[in-house]
Design a protein around this motif. Structure first.
Motif, PDB file in Angstrom:
ATOM      1  N   LEU B 131       0.839  -1.199   0.000  1.00 42.84           N
ATOM      2  CA  LEU B 131       0.000   0.000   0.000  1.00 42.84           C
ATOM      3  C   LEU B 131       0.873   1.248   0.000  1.00 42.84           C
ATOM      4  N   VAL B 132       0.540   2.185  -0.885  1.00 47.79           N
ATOM      5  CA  VAL B 132       1.331   3.402  -0.983  1.00 47.79           C
ATOM      6  C   VAL B 132       0.416   4.613  -0.988  1.00 47.79           C
ATOM      7  N   SER B 133       1.030   5.734  -0.628  1.00 44.51           N
ATOM      8  CA  SER B 133       0.367   7.018  -0.739  1.00 44.51           C
ATOM      9  C   SER B 133       0.984   7.696  -1.961  1.00 44.51           C
ATOM     10  N   VAL B 134       0.142   8.214  -2.837  1.00 46.11           N
ATOM     11  CA  VAL B 134       0.618   8.731  -4.122  1.00 46.11           C
ATOM     12  C   VAL B 134       0.179  10.180  -4.260  1.00 46.11           C
ATOM     13  N   GLY B 135       1.005  10.998  -4.885  1.00 43.80           N
ATOM     14  CA  GLY B 135       0.527  12.346  -5.140  1.00 43.80           C
ATOM     15  C   GLY B 135       1.619  13.315  -5.512  1.00 43.80           C
ATOM     16  N   LEU B 136       1.246  14.587  -5.538  1.00 45.82           N
ATOM     17  CA  LEU B 136       2.161  15.655  -5.877  1.00 45.82           C
ATOM     18  C   LEU B 136       2.640  16.280  -4.584  1.00 45.82           C
ATOM     19  N   VAL B 137       3.871  16.714  -4.578  1.00 44.47           N
ATOM     20  CA  VAL B 137       4.301  17.542  -3.455  1.00 44.47           C
ATOM     21  C   VAL B 137       4.577  18.923  -3.995  1.00 44.47           C
ATOM     22  N   ALA B 138       4.027  19.896  -3.306  1.00 50.87           N
ATOM     23  CA  ALA B 138       4.234  21.290  -3.683  1.00 50.87           C
ATOM     24  C   ALA B 138       4.275  22.056  -2.377  1.00 50.87           C
ATOM     25  N   PRO B 139       4.829  23.260  -2.390  1.00 50.42           N
ATOM     26  CA  PRO B 139       4.988  23.978  -1.118  1.00 50.42           C
ATOM     27  C   PRO B 139       3.670  24.198  -0.387  1.00 50.42           C
ATOM     28  N   ILE B 140       2.551  24.139  -1.100  1.00 46.88           N
ATOM     29  CA  ILE B 140       1.304  24.581  -0.475  1.00 46.88           C
ATOM     30  C   ILE B 140       0.727  23.611   0.550  1.00 46.88           C
TER      31      ILE B 140
END
Lengths: 114, 875
Positions: B131-140
C-alpha cells in the motif's frame, strides 16, 4: 541425571538385571555371580556396582529388602520388579541387535565370510 | 512412565538413610574378607586385601548418593544459598549489578514497546507492504496530494497499481439525533475500503451509485461509535440516523481496528460524492489524497517511473512558473503515517540500545572484578573435590540469580517508564496511547543480560584453577585486565556520544523555549469556538453570535481587550497562500516560481492589542473600519519589505487572491513567530474582519487579555458564552499553555534522551570506579614496596589515577569521534544549534572528565593512604 544410553553403563545394568532373574541377591552376590558366569572376564568393581544398583532401584526396576545372608548376617537383597523384567527384555533385544550389528561390521557372520 | 515417575517421586520424598548404605558396603567387605579367608589367607591379610580391593569407601558412598533422584536439586539449593550468602557479604556488588541490569532491561523494554508500533508493527490492512500514498508535493500542502483536475486522469491511465483510491479528508460533523454529539466524518471514494482490504464487520461497503453527487445518503460507522451510541445493536444496519440535519442510512459497521491511513480519527465514513465530470473540467479542482495498492512485484521506484506520463499531464495543468516546485511522490503508507516521528523513534532506540550495551559491559566488568580475588577460593574448592562442572554451575547460579532479580526490577521499571512516557508524551505521537509492555522484548533483554553475565561470570570458573592461586602470597594475576579496560573505554565512549546527543537536544530545546515569539502571552486567554453548522446555517447568524460574544466578554471584570481571529500563531492551522498569486497595484506580477508561502489571518482591530503585537508603520485597524465598505490589510514587516522594499507600503493596494477583491494597506505589524516554534518565519498579512457577514465563518478564536490571572477569568468567559447559547462547545486555554503544548515534542525528546544519557553516564562512571579500585587493591603490595623505596604519596596518586586518566582520554576521544560521525542524524531534530556545536563538545567533555576523574580519584586516594608497613605485611 546420568544418561542411560551410555554403552558401558547400559551394559552393566543389563548384566545386573539378568543376574537378578535367578532370584533375590545381595550386592556382593551379584558381583561374584557375574564374575563367575563370565569366567573372571567381567570383574565388577564396587565403585560402579553400588551406584548402578541404587540407580536401578531409583528407577524402580529392582527393589531391595533387608534379609539374612547364608552366614546369618543382615544384608540388603535386591530383586527384579515387573517393570525391571520388561526392561530386561527390551535391553536384551537392544543388546542382541547391537552385538549382531557389530558382528556384521566385523565380518564374523558366516554368510558374510563365505 | 508414570510408574517410574512415581517411584522416583517416592525416593525424592524419602530421606536417604546413610546408616543403611554403610551397612550394605560393610557387608560387601565382610563377604570379601570371608572369601579371602576361604582362599587360605590369614584373617588380617584377608581383610586388608578386601579393603584394598574395595577402594575408596567415601567415594562410593558419594556416588551412590548422587544417583538419588533430586540429588542435583539439592546442589542447586546449595548453590543458591551459597550465592545469596555471597551477596549478603557484598551487598554493594549485588545491588549495583541488579540496578544496572534493571535499568538496561527496563529502559530498553519501555522504549522498544513504544517504538515497536511506530517502526515495526503491521498495518491493519491486507497487503500492507504494497500500500502506498501517491501524489504531488508542492509547497502549499505538507503531504502529497492530488487535485480533482488530474486525479481521474491518473486513476484511468496509471500502470503500476492494481487499485487506486482517494479520500478528501476528515471534517467535523454533528450527530443531530436524540443526544447530539460532535463527530469526525471522513469522505472517501467508493473503492476506498476494498483497496485497503477492509470489509465491514456488519453490513456492506459503499456502492458506486452512492458515491455520486445527489446519490443516496449513506454512512459506515466506526466500531467505537457503534458501541457508544448504539450499544452494539446489530439492528443499526439500514437504520436512518441524522447527521448535520440530514437523514443518513447506516449501511455497515467498520472493524474495531479500522484506522484511516492518515491516522486521523474518524467516527463516520461517508462517500465523497464528487462530480467526476465536473472535477475533470475544473482546474485545479478539489484537493484529494490518493492511495494505491502496487501490483505484486512492482517496487516504489518502478511505480514512480511508470507514473511519469500522468505526472507530466498534471504538470502541464500547473501554471508555468510553479512547475519546477511540483514533484511526484510515492511512499509506503507506513512512511506517511510515521514520517515525522520516524527519526525520533530510531534515535531513541539507538540511545536505549547504547544504554543496554553500557549496562552489559558494566555487569561483565563487575563480575570480572569480583572473580579475580576469588581465584583462590575457587582453587581451594577445587582441591577439596569440587568438580569443574560444579564450579561452573555455582558461577552460573550466581549470574542467574542476579539476572532474575535484574529482570524483575527491569520489568517493574519498564512498566513505570512506559507510563511516564505516555503521561509526558505530546499528542500526535502515533500509537503511543496503545503502547504496552512487550513480553518478547523483556525476554530478549533478559536473555541478552543472561548471556553477557554468563559469559563473563563463568569465565574464571572454566579455567583450571592454577595451583599457584593457593599460595598464600599469591598475587592475583591480572587476567582479563585488558578486557576490562576496553570495556570501560567502550562505556565511556558510548556515554560520551549519548551525552553529546542529549546536550545538543537540550540546547535546541532551550533555544525553542526562550526565543522571542513576537507577542505577549502573559495573562492572555484563547477561547476556541466552533459553531455547529446545522444550527448556524448562514454567515449572518455566525457573525451575530460572535459579535454578541465579543460585546458580552468586554463587559467582564478583569477583561482588558477582546480580539478575534480565525487562528493563532505560532502553531495553529492557518490560512496560507502562494506569494506570487498576490497582485500589487502598479507592479508587475512576480514570475519567478511560487515565491514560497504567505500566512494570512482574518482579525478584528483589537487582535494586535490583545497580543501586544506592535504596529511599526501606519496605524493598523480601528473600530471605524469595521463597518466600512472597503477592505483593509495590515502586513507583517517581512511581507512589507518583500513587497515594497524601501517604499512606503501605507495606502498601497493589494489583491491577495487572483480575481478577488482589492485591499488597502493600513499598516505594518512587527513579525510574529508564525510557522511553528521551530519553523522559519513566513511573511504574513492580516485582513480586517469587518462586521459584514461575508467576513465570517463558523469558527473563531477569541483572544482575551486579562488584567489579573487568566485562570480566574476563564470560568466567567465560559458562563458568558453559555448565556448566549449553552450548547456551544468552547475550548479555553491560556496562551501560555497553548505555547507550552507546542514545545511538548522537543521537551519529550529531550527528556528521554537526557534520561538515557544520564543513566549511561552513571553506569560508565560505576564501571570506571570499579576498574580503578580493583587495580588499586591489586597493586597494594606494589605500592607498599614503592613507598618503602621512597616514592611519595603524590607519585602513588599519579600512578593509580594515571591509569584512569588514560582510559578516560581514549574513551572520550573515541566517543567524540562517534558523535562527530553520527551527528548528522540528529540534525533535523535540532533548532538553532548545529549537530557539531563546539561549545557542546567542550562542555560535555568537561563534564565527563570531571565526573570520571572523581571516580578515579576516590580509589586512587585510598591507594595513596596505604601504609607501606601494612601493605608489605599484608597476607
Amino acid at each position: 541425571m546420568p544418561p542411560s544410553t551410555d554403552l558401558l553403563q547400559g551394559t552393566l545394568d543389563l548384566l545386573i538385571l539378568q543376574t537378578l532373574v535367578l532370584g533375590p541377591m545381595h550386592g556382593w552376590g551379584v558381583a561374584q555371580r557375574i564374575q563367575q558366569v563370565s569366567k573372571d572376564v567381567l570383574q565388577i568393581g564396587q565403585g560402579s556396582l553400588y551406584p548402578a544398583l541404587h540407580r536401578l532401584e531409583y528407577k524402580g526396576w529392582i527393589q531391595s529388602d533387608w534379609g539374612n545372608s547364608d552366614n546369618n548376617r543382615r544384608a540388603k537383597f535386591y530383586s527384579l520388579t515387573p517393570t525391571g523384567r520388561k526392561q530386561l527384555e527390551s535391553e536384551r533385544e537392544t543388546w542382541e541387535l547391537l552385538s549382531s550389528a557389530i558382528g556384521l561390521v566385523l565380518g564374523r557372520v558366516p554368510e558374510a565370510s563365505a | 512412565m508414570i510408574k517410574e515417575f512415581l517411584t522416583r517421586a517416592r525416593f525424592l520424598l524419602e530421606r536417604s538413610k546413610p546408616a543403611e548404605m554403610d551397612d550394605e558396603l560393610q557387608f560387601h567387605v565382610e563377604q570379601s574378607t570371608a572369601a579371602n579367608i576361604t582362599a587360605g589367607m590369614t584373617e588380617i591379610e584377608a581383610r586388608r586385601r578386601a579393603l584394598v580391593e574395595f577402594g575408596g569407601f567415601e567415594r562410593t558412598r558419594e556416588q551412590c548418593h548422587e544417583q538419588r533422584p533430586g540429588w542435583w536439586m539439592g546442589t542447586v539449593a546449595q548453590d543458591v544459598r551459597y550465592a545469596l550468602r555471597g551477596f549478603r557479604r557484598n551487598p554493594v556488588f549485588a545491588v549495583t549489578v541488579i540496578a544496572t541490569l534493571a535499568l538496561g532491561i527496563g529502559g530498553t523494554t519501555a522504549v522498544f514497546s513504544v517504538v515497536d508500533r511506530i517502526l515495526f508493527r503491521s498495518l491493519p490492512y491486507a497487503h500492507d507492504d504494497r500500500l502506498v500514498s501517491v501524489g504531488l508535493v508542492a509547497p502549499i500542502i505538507p503531504q502529497e496530494f492530488m487535485l480533482g483536475g488530474s486525479y481521474y486522469d491518473w486513476r484511468d491511465n496509471q500502470k503500476p497499481f492494481e487499485a487506486f483510491t482517494s479520500e478528501t479528508g476528515v471534517n467535523e460533523c454533528d450527530l443531530t439525533e436524540h443526544n447530539p454529539a460532535r463527530l469526525r466524518c471522513a469522505s472517501v471514494e467508493a473503492n476506498f475500503l476494498p483497496t485497503f482490504g477492509i470489509s465491514p464487520i456488519l453490513g456492506r461497503n459503499f456502492l458506486p451509485e452512492e458515491d455520486r453527487p445527489k446519490g443516496p445518503k449513506v454512512a459506515l460507522i466506526s466500531y467505537g461509535l457503534w458501541t457508544t451510541e448504539y450499544a452494539r445493536d446489530p439492528g443499526i444496519v439500514n437504520k436512518l440516523v441524522e447527521i448535520d440535519g440530514n437523514q443518513v442510512r447506516v449501511i455497515g459497521v467498520l472493524p474495531q481496528n479500522f484506522e484511516m491511513p492518515t491516522l486521523q480519527a474518524a467516527d463516520v465514513l461517508v462517500p465523497q460524492a464528487l462530480d467526476e465530470a465536473a472535477q475533470r473540467k475544473v482546474d485545479p479542482g478539489r484537493v484529494m489524497y490518493a492511495f494505491a495498492r502496487l501490483k505484486s512485484g512492482v517496487s516504489i521506484q518502478e511505480a514512480e517511473r511508470q507514473l511519469q506520463p500522468v505526472f507530466n499531464y498534471s504538470l502541464s495543468l500547473a501554471p508555468q512558473q510553479f512547475r519546477n516546485e511540483v514533484h511526484l511522490r510515492v511512499r509506503s503508507v507506513r512512511d506517511r503515517e510515521v514520517q515525522d516521528v520516524l527519526l525520533v523513534a530510531w534515535v531513541l532506540l539507538g540511545a536505549v540500545f547504547a544504554v543496554l550495551l553500557i549496562a552489559c559491559a558494566n555487569v561483565a566488568s563487575l563480575l570480572m572484578a569480583r572473580s579475580a580475588p576469588r581465584q583462590r577460593e575457587l582453587a581451594v574448592r577445587s582441591v577439596l573435590g569440587a568438580s569443574r562442572g560444579r564450579l561452573v554451575r555455582q558461577s552460573l547460579t550466581e549470574t542467574f540469580l542476579l539476572s532474575i532479580a535484574g529482570a524483575i526490577g527491569g520489568s517493574v521499571l519498564a512498566e513505570i517508564l512506559l507510563r511516564v512516557f505516555i503521561a509526558i508524551a505530546p499528542t500526535g505521537i502515533p500509537f503511543l496511547a496503545q503502547a504496552q509492555l512487550d513480553l518478547r522484548i523483556i525476554l530478549f533483554t533478559v536473555l541478552l543480560s543472561l548471556i553477557c553475565g554468563a559469559a563473563f561470570g563463568v569465565l574464571p570458573a572454566i579455567q583450571k584453577p592454577r595451583p599457584a592461586a593457593l599460595a598464600a602470597r599469591a598475587k592475583s594475576y591480572p587476567a582479563h585486565a585488558w578486557l576490562r579496560r576496553s570495556l570501560v573505554v567502550g562505556q565511556i565512549a558510548i556515554s560520551m556520544s549519548l551525552l553529546i546527543g542529549a546536550a545538543s537536544l537540550l540546547r535546541s530545546f532551550s533555544n525553542i523555549e526562550n526565543q522571542p515569539t513576537g507577542m505577549q502571552t502573559q495573562g492572555v486567554l484563547a477561547a476556541h469556538i466552533s459553531l455547529p453548522g446545522y444550527r448556524f446555517t448562514t454567515a449572518q447568524q455566525q457573525m451575530e453570535f460572535f459579535l454578541r460574544a465579543e460585546a458580552s466578554l468586554r463587559q467582564l471584570p478583569g477583561v482588558q481587550v477582546v480580539g478575534m481571529t480565525d487562528s493563532l500563531p505560532p502553531g495553529e492551522m492557518h490560512g496560507q497562500q502562494i506569494y506570487s498569486n498576490i497582485a500589487i497595484a502598479g507592479k508587475p506580477r512576480s514570475m519567478a516560481g511560487t515565491g514560497g508561502m504567505v500566512t494570512w489571518r482574518r482579525v478584528t482591530p483589537d487582535y494586535f492589542k490583545s497580543l501586544e503585537i506592535s504596529i511599526v508603520r501606519g496605524q493598523g485597524f480601528t473600530e471605524q473600519e469595521r463597518t466600512s465598505g472597503e477592505r483593509f490589510l495590515v502586513l507583517s514587516n517581512l511581507l512589507a519589505t518583500r513587497m515594497f522594499g524601501l517604499e512606503n507600503p501605507i495606502g498601497q493596494h493589494v489583491q491577495p487572491v487572483p480575481n478577488g477583491p482589492w485591499y488597502t494597506v493600513l499598516g505594518v505589524a512587527a513579525n510574529v513567530k508564525n510557522a511553528g516554534l521551530a519553523g522559519e518565519d513566513e511573511p504574513e498579512f492580516y485582513q480586517l474582519r469587518r462586521s459584514h457577514a461575508e467576513d465570517w465563518t463558523s469558527s473563531c478564536v477569541m483572544v482575551i487579555k486579562t488584567s489579573g490571572s487568566p485562570e480566574a477569568v476563564a470560568p466567567w468567559v465560559r458562563s458568558q458564552i453559555a448565556q448566549i447559547d449553552p450548547t456551544i462547545p468552547i475550548d479555553i486555554d491560556t496562551l501560555k499553555q497553548d505555547l507550552s503544548k507546542l514545545a511538548d515534542r522537543p521537551r519529550f525528546e529531550t527528556a528521554l534522551l537526557g534520561f538515557f544519557a544520564f543513566c549511561g553516564l552513571v553506569m560508565a562512571v560505576i564501571g570506571l570506579y570499579g576498574v580503578i579500585s580493583f587495580v588499586a587493591v591489586q597493586r597494594t603490595q606494589e605500592i607498599g614496596v614503592r613507598m618503602a623505596l621512597g616514592a611519595s604519596r603524590l607519585d602513588i596518586l599519579r600512578l593509580i589515577a594515571g591509569e584512569g586518566v588514560r582510559l578516560i582520554i581514549v574513551g572520550g576521544v573515541a566517543g567524540m569521534g562517534a558523535a562527530l560521525a553520527s551527528g548528522q542524524l540528529l540534525k533535523s531534530l535540532l533548532y538553532n544549534v548545529g549537530p557539531r556545536d563546539p561549545a557542546i563538545y567542550v562542555g560535555v567533555a568537561l563534564l565527563l572528565a570531571l565526573v570520571s576523574l572523581a571516580a578515579t580519584l576516590i580509589p586512587a586516594r585510598a591507594a595513596m593512604k596505604v601504609e607501606p608497613v601494612e601493605a608489605l605485611r599484608y597476607e
